[in-house]
Scaffold this active site. Structure first.
Site, PDB file in Angstrom:
ATOM      1  CG  PHE A 187      -1.900   1.174   1.164  1.00 27.66           C
ATOM      2  CD1 PHE A 187      -3.052   1.080   0.391  1.00 27.66           C
ATOM      3  CD2 PHE A 187      -1.645   2.370   1.822  1.00 27.66           C
ATOM      4  CE1 PHE A 187      -3.944   2.146   0.301  1.00 27.66           C
ATOM      5  CE2 PHE A 187      -2.527   3.442   1.737  1.00 27.66           C
ATOM      6  CZ  PHE A 187      -3.680   3.319   0.971  1.00 27.66           C
ATOM      7  CG  ASP A 217       5.430   3.664   1.815  1.00 26.66           C
ATOM      8  OD1 ASP A 217       5.425   4.348   2.851  1.00 26.66           O
ATOM      9  OD2 ASP A 217       4.415   3.476   1.113  1.00 26.66           O
ATOM     10  CE  LYS A 228      -1.138   5.748   7.651  1.00 26.40           C
ATOM     11  NZ  LYS A 228      -0.737   5.027   6.434  1.00 26.40           N
TER      12      LYS A 228
END
Ligand SMILES: *Cc1c(COP(=O)(O)O)cnc(C)c1O
Length: 404
Positions: free
Chosen positions: A140, A225, A254
């Site tokens: 993702f 990532d 995040k």
């Protein structure tokens, strides 16, 4: 004058584009790792806003940074630089392999910048056709068209065809499969050190080392990532620090803003030069408000006490979940690192992760899923021990109801 208006969960269905299916209650307030809904019901927060609220809710350090900066300067645009963004760039480069930073507003935008850097790197290299990107099944990377295509879940991308070309997917943790597709036409390999959305699945260190070697051999960029794994989530400041493998490009978002939207792409001096004035940009990226909050959040987390605390909390979580599982054997495995924890449902409970989190909410616990078979916890990195104990008791009641 605005009339005060009563808001209910039903209003979501009335006015919102239906891409989400939020819980049937509305949260209105949070403090530390506890939140309250409109009816005053209290929840313990093991979801952490999906690995974002690293300091919990309403942390005084974050509030102070936000309110101080809010009285000085919110936004000026990238025709002018500002103090918080330069301080944050210094913090990030001082504490990682990186020497240069590009700021954005989200994880997807940080990855978009990384993938664009890789494409330009390949196109500038003089090697014919060096524009291929290798990514992994179930990965993702975000929801822009480029990043959702790089993600390895066709259900998220196929409806938006035609998709960007030149991205190949192979099985995660399968070095032979990766070796079969990485060649001189590859400009980048993008990988999560732990697949978060894909089920809290850690990469084998040997796999990451092998990718590093393949990228070196074929002059391709290795992009980590770390949008979910970064900023202390695994107990290291960044997950690559646990592996001996150093990427060429790292993306972070995040937890970086502790709840204020921000993302960043970190890279080396040599690769930063690939992007020249005007070749990429953003209106909000690097704005003083977001960067001032991230300064404070990052500084707080980047301390031995907080990072060691994440590892101690990991032990406490795993021991607690295993005790529940001894009573109600529903999980085949508890995996992940630090405070990125996945409880994998046994075959006979497969597909019921969402059911577990719904029951947990009824018991007063916020938890996440990662796919249909994994219950995921990504709480505050400083969640108090008492809240872990109480939260796990609520989780046990939810699991007991699932079994019944
Ligand atoms: C959440 C996430 C993203 C996307 O971040 P957004 O801020 O939602 O754009 C990208 N990569 C990983 C690994 C993530 O967990």
């Amino acid at each position: 004058m605005n009339q005060p208006m009563t808001i209910t969960r039903n209003d979501f269905n009335q006015w919102m584009v239906p891409v989400f299916a939020p819980a049937n209650f509305i949260l209105v307030r949070g403090e530390g790792s506890r939140v309250w809904d409109q009816q005053g019901k209290e929840y313990i927060d093991f979801a952490g806003g999906i690995a974002v609220n690293a300091l919990g809710h309403a942390h005084p350090v974050a509030i102070q940074a936000l309110t101080e900066q809010a009285q000085k300067l919110w936004h000026i645009g990238n025709g002018y630089t500002n103090e918080p963004v330069l301080r944050l760039a210094k913090q990030l480069t001082d504490s990682t392999f990186a020497e240069k930073v590009f700021f954005a507003n989200s994880g997807a935008e940080a990855n978009e910048a990384a993938l664009k850097l890789a494409r330009k790197y390949g196109n500038d290299s003089g090697v014919e056709g060096k524009n291929q990107i290798v990514a992994f099944n179930n990965a993702f990377h975000g929801r822009t068209l480029f990043t959702v295509t790089a993600g390895g879940q066709p259900k998220y991308s196929q409806d938006f065809a035609p998709l960007p070309e030149g991205i190949q997917h192979v099985a995660y943790n399968d070095l032979n499969a990766a070796a079969a597709v990485i060649n001189d036409q590859t400009c980048a390999v993008i990988v999560e050190p732990i697949q978060g959305e894909g089920g809290v699945l850690p990469a084998d260190v040997e796999f990451l080392k092998g990718l590093r070697e393949l990228c070196d051999r074929h002059n391709a960029l290795l992009i980590f990532d770390e949008v979910q794994t970064g900023v202390g989530r695994t107990g290291a400041l960044y997950a690559y620090m646990n592996t001996d493998v150093v990427p060429d490009v790292l993306t972070t978002a995040k937890a970086l803003g502790g709840g204020f939207p921000i993302g960043a792409m970190l890279t080396t001096d040599a690769l930063a030069k690939v992007l020249t004035v005007g070749s990429h940009g953003t209106t909000y990226g690097g704005n003083p408000l977001a960067c001032a909050v991230a300064n404070a959040v990052f500084d707080y987390i980047n301390s031995p006490e907080v990072l060691e605390g994440v590892k101690a909390r990991h032990q406490q979580f795993v021991a607690g979940i295993e005790a529940i599982n001894a009573k109600y054997p529903v999980f085949s495995q508890v995996r992940g690192e630090g405070l990125l924890i996945g409880c994998v449902l046994k075959d006979e409970y497969a597909g019921q992760a969402k059911q577990v989190t719904n029951l947990a909410a009824e018991e007063g616990l916020l938890a996440l899923v990662a796919g249909t078979d994994v219950v995921r916890f990504t709480p505050s990195l400083i969640i108090p021990e008492a809240d872990i104990i109480e939260g796990l008791q609520r989780f046990e009641r939810a699991v007991a109801r699932l079994v019944k």
